[in-house]
Scaffold this motif. Structure first.
Motif, short mmCIF file in Angstrom:
data_model
loop_
_atom_site.label_atom_id
_atom_site.label_comp_id
_atom_site.label_asym_id
_atom_site.label_seq_id
_atom_site.Cartn_x
_atom_site.Cartn_y
_atom_site.Cartn_z
N GLN A 11 51.02 39.48 18.41
CA GLN A 11 50.48 40.54 19.25
C GLN A 11 49.01 40.25 19.59
O GLN A 11 48.57 40.48 20.73
N ASP A 12 48.27 39.74 18.63
CA ASP A 12 46.88 39.37 18.89
C ASP A 12 46.80 38.23 19.89
O ASP A 12 45.93 38.21 20.77
N ARG A 36 50.31 35.96 14.18
CA ARG A 36 49.80 37.22 14.74
C ARG A 36 50.07 37.19 16.25
O ARG A 36 49.15 37.01 17.07
N GLU A 66 45.84 32.26 16.39
CA GLU A 66 46.61 33.49 16.13
C GLU A 66 48.09 33.20 15.96
O GLU A 66 48.75 33.78 15.09
N LYS A 84 48.91 37.60 22.24
CA LYS A 84 49.23 38.17 23.55
C LYS A 84 48.02 38.88 24.15
O LYS A 84 47.73 38.75 25.34
N GLN A 85 47.30 39.61 23.33
CA GLN A 85 46.11 40.31 23.80
C GLN A 85 45.04 39.33 24.27
O GLN A 85 44.40 39.54 25.30
N TYR A 86 44.86 38.27 23.51
CA TYR A 86 43.90 37.24 23.91
C TYR A 86 44.25 36.65 25.28
O TYR A 86 43.37 36.42 26.11
N SER A 87 45.54 36.40 25.49
CA SER A 87 45.96 35.76 26.74
C SER A 87 45.62 36.64 27.94
O SER A 87 45.08 36.14 28.95
N TYR A 88 45.89 37.92 27.86
CA TYR A 88 45.62 38.81 28.99
C TYR A 88 44.12 39.10 29.16
O TYR A 88 43.64 39.27 30.28
N MET A 89 43.41 39.13 28.05
CA MET A 89 41.95 39.27 28.14
C MET A 89 41.35 38.09 28.90
O MET A 89 40.48 38.24 29.76
N GLN A 94 56.18 34.86 25.46
CA GLN A 94 55.75 35.99 24.64
C GLN A 94 56.90 36.94 24.33
O GLN A 94 56.95 37.52 23.25
#
Length: 229
Positions: free
Chosen positions: A92-93, A90, A85, A95-100, A223
């Motif tokens: 923002q994507d 990308r 990503e 960042k979402q992956y990291s917290y998931m 981030q």
């Protein structure tokens, strides 16, 4: 493979590519070394205790290492996913992956902790029929819960930071957390308090907890500034 004509053309060595790989790979390697070696060091320091204590320590570490494969696997997956990503800009994507990944690892650690509490006797019985060793393993496994939870945060974050190619600061944090905080505090607790051999496990938990906190702050910083190396 003839159709691919693999040996039709030979390319010269790309030292710039080697350098790029080594700049990422060497810090990652040393970071893993600092983490793994502290467990080996604790095992050596345990040699001052009885055979039963050493056996119980080894058994509990063995099972805890098995559980660690879950956050480690998530960490490796995050490195790939976030690297992909980030390479595509990308952020923002990524960042979402990291917290998931972090949330999933923590949930799995909580499940593992519940299993260690509910099936404490069962796990201990897999390793020994000696009653003294059995009793010691049960206590070590309770202590293992605490550094399992810290590992569930630290390991995925390490993987995420590697996806961002942020490896040098992580290396320093690992060195400080494990060898400056974790091992010395464990030694002091084991030698000068009533914790005894369990003091080393408290020290391991402390080191992993510090690593989890500092790595999380580093991830937030990376981030926030949108850093891509």
């Amino acid at each position: 493979f003839r159709a691919y004509r693999i040996f039709k053309r030979f390319y010269p060595i790309s030292f710039s590519t080697w350098k790029e790989q080594l700049k990422i790979g060497v810090p990652i390697g040393f970071s893993i070394f600092f983490e793994v070696s502290i467990f080996a060091a604790v095992t050596l320091l345990m040699s001052t205790y009885t055979t039963e204590t050493i056996a119980a320590h080894q058994a509990a570490i063995n099972f805890a290492s098995l559980l660690y494969m879950i956050p480690l696997s998530i960490s490796m997956a995050l490195t790939i996913a976030i690297g992909f990503e980030v390479g595509g800009r990308r952020l923002q994507d990524a960042k979402q992956y990291s917290y998931m990944g972090i949330v999933f690892a923590v949930l799995m650690a909580l499940l593992s902790a519940l299993c260690l509490i509910l099936f404490n006797d069962t796990v201990a019985s897999w390793y020994t029929s000696n009653q003294e060793v059995f009793d010691l393993i049960k206590v070590f496994l309770i202590y293992a819960i605490f550094f399992q939870l810290s590992d569930a945060v630290a390991a995925p974050i390490q993987g995420a930071l590697r996806g961002y190619k942020d490896v040098n600061v992580t290396l320093v944090m690992s060195l400080i957390s494990y060898w400056v905080i974790g091992l010395p505090s464990g030694f002091l607790l084991a030698k000068y308090t009533a914790f005894g051999p369990y003091g080393y496990w408290v020290g391991l938990s402390a080191g992993l907890f510090v690593a989890a906190i500092t790595l999380f702050l580093r991830l937030r910083h990376v981030q926030r500034v949108g850093r891509i190396i």
